[in-house]
Write an enzyme that holds these catalytic residues in place. Sequence first.
Site, short mmCIF file in Angstrom:
data_model
loop_
_atom_site.label_atom_id
_atom_site.label_comp_id
_atom_site.label_asym_id
_atom_site.label_seq_id
_atom_site.Cartn_x
_atom_site.Cartn_y
_atom_site.Cartn_z
N ARG A 325 0.83 -1.21 0.00
CA ARG A 325 0.00 0.00 0.00
C ARG A 325 0.87 1.26 0.00
O ARG A 325 0.44 2.31 -0.49
CB ARG A 325 -0.95 0.00 1.19
CG ARG A 325 -2.03 1.08 1.09
CD ARG A 325 -3.11 0.91 2.15
NE ARG A 325 -4.11 -0.05 1.78
CZ ARG A 325 -5.37 0.26 1.43
NH1 ARG A 325 -5.75 1.53 1.38
NH2 ARG A 325 -6.24 -0.66 1.12
N GLU A 728 -9.16 6.69 7.64
CA GLU A 728 -7.73 6.85 7.38
C GLU A 728 -7.34 8.11 6.61
O GLU A 728 -6.32 8.73 6.92
CB GLU A 728 -7.21 5.61 6.64
CG GLU A 728 -7.23 4.37 7.47
CD GLU A 728 -6.87 3.13 6.67
OE1 GLU A 728 -6.04 2.33 7.14
OE2 GLU A 728 -7.42 2.94 5.57
#
Length: 780
Positions: A325, A728
């Site tokens: 990621r 997030e």
Amino acid sequence: MPDSTEAGLVERISGAVHSDRRHDSAHKHVTGEAVYVDDIREPAGLLHVYLGLSDRPHARLVSLDLSAVKSAPGVVEVVTAADVPGVNDVSCMGRHDEPLFADDLIEYAGQPLFAVAAETREQARRAARLAVATYEDLEPVLTLDRARERGTVVFPPMVLKRGESDAAIAGAPHRLEGRISIGGQDHFYLEGQIAMAVPGEDDEVLVHCSTQHPSEVQHIVAHVLNVPANAVAVEVRRMGGAFGGKETQANLFAATAAVVARKTGRAAKLRPDRDDDMVITGKRHDFEVDYRVGFDDDGRIRGVEFLFAARCGFAADLSGPVTDRALFHCDNTYFYEAVTAKSLPLKTNTVSNTAFRGFGGPQGMVAAERVIEEVAYAVGKDPLEIRKLNFYGGEGRDLTPYHQTVEDNIAPEIVSALEERSDYRARRDAIRAHNARGGWLRKGIALTPVKFGISFTATQYNQAGALVHVYTDGTVHLNHGGTEMGQGLYVKVAQVVAEEFQIDIEKVRVTATTTGKVPNTSATAASSGADLNGKAAQNAAATIKERLIGFAVENWGVPREQVVFLPNRVRIGNQEIPFGDLVRTAYMARIQLSSTGFYKTPEIHWDRAAGRGKPFYYFSYGAAAAEVTVDTLTGEYRVDRVDILHDVGHSLNPALDRGQVEGGFVQGMGWLTMEELWWDQRGHLRTHAPSTYKIPACSDRPRIFNVHLLENARNRKDTIYRSKAVGEPPFMLGMSVLHAISDAVASVGDYATCPRIDPPATPEKVLTAIESLRAGKRQA
């Protein structure tokens, strides 16, 4: 179902979607009534468990003398690897590389060797320190430099590639290269790791655990006890914070409590001290990112290469997906004409790092912003101009390094709106004028954007289940696989169900997440909690609603279109009856009033080996402008003002979303400016308590803090009521503070040189950068 506002309803039910609604446990949080695992009434005969830890980072365990432990006051049982009924392993993703108790090989200082169970927690804690271990020391790998030399990885590296980056860099008018070191971060949740296991009949066990992933804990406990999954129930009502630290790290504590409960036949609870919690559990990964970039006279990036080396620890944990990621977000909001990005998840003799809010994405974005800043200084422009020049935009400039087309790019409009709202230009000119007058106090300003991909990159995790019961008094019972860690997921999903039935939210009761009601759930992570569980609950409610509509059509003999759900009542033909009355009538006619619901995210797919696919259903966007003042004599600074504009789509609950944006920003700012992890030469974590690990306090907040949600925003994708994830993405808004500090420091060198301040930008690092610029200026 369309939004109720779109359906033209004038009346609104209490607590409907798109309205401010307080957190369902807010009043309990402030009064102390909220029940966490340590508050659950203790069963008779409960044993308290404590862990005995290794003292060496890398060694063979020659012997372990536990005689003094066993004979200590109050001790009932001591368990080691030999006492594990099943497999001595608590690793995630099936890697089998993380033992519950070290048996032969020690791989980090603080690794659990045994557990002691006693009548009181203090007795167990004191007894655990009486063990005598004999070691044969082995050479530890503690630093990234040493790990690079050794070259051992915990997970296969990944490569993203589009175009010929090497040729593009070589052919660019200008080139530069560098390395940025990005520090880790402790989760520092208010409620530490904790688990209580209660044995039942036969081989059954109930585990109360502070975890974001009940299904994984269920699997691990079954694995360790050598029982089927249906013998283990895991229940989570709420957590006092988690931030990713309870996605996999809860496994060890739950499994230990379960082993003790199995062996003794008594309930067992394990709650480590904060110091031991911080030593035992993994952190945000620290990275060293090497970059090469080629660019033209204007500052447009022609080609870029990244190598993301991460200190992962002794076991894989989630390091593979985390480093993946990081690569997925090495572009942030920027289009690279040619790009190559590689991950290097390195093994070290430190605790295995794990998930943390953003899951590697923040590290990728910090690297992207360093490149932008370097290019800006090289061409002598405001970094914001270089950001805007390199934005994704239009056909031919809309393909990510992983070959996903950016279809919903609103970064330019958000940045433009914030630039105007924050009066960025005038303030920047005023700051330049202030710094030109000299003096010890220098000011800085920066405006940084955020683009964050939403979905689990492991496609199978993008699914959720829910269970909805409607009772004959018109009240509703809701259960789903998402966990509540303070973010307000429970109330958001309850709002969805209330909206579907058009009943006041007070009539919807959400019960503790449990594997006994909704099976095989994914972790509440990747900002997916409301997206997945909201859709699953909506699906369950819609099924029951369809049954009620069908019943009304048949019972009252009206066309389907004449059955309309209104606030707390249903219009059937030319009459209106209360919702509860319809439910009771349906029950008498034997209409099923319970349903499961399910949802899986559409469209997404990912081929890791090829580095291609569509791993994200959509992107969330935001931007922050930060202004700081730096004391050039000490390196200390304060955050004077922050303006934020963030995209949450058509918010399910603006009050909660605003809180998530504020909290995420402060936590991201803390990571990048003050939170510093430090291991000594023996591999011992020395920042293991509030006395040695600094997190943001109230006094560190921005003096002026303006937070706005993007108005009239709607997700183009069919998410739950067109909302967007908010857990997030706001975390990365904290990058604005790091770059504002850099801007202030650069003034010492007349803005001629990029300060290259590596996060966390502690006063020591800031002062070092200042002195370096002063020395360079004197030499010039």
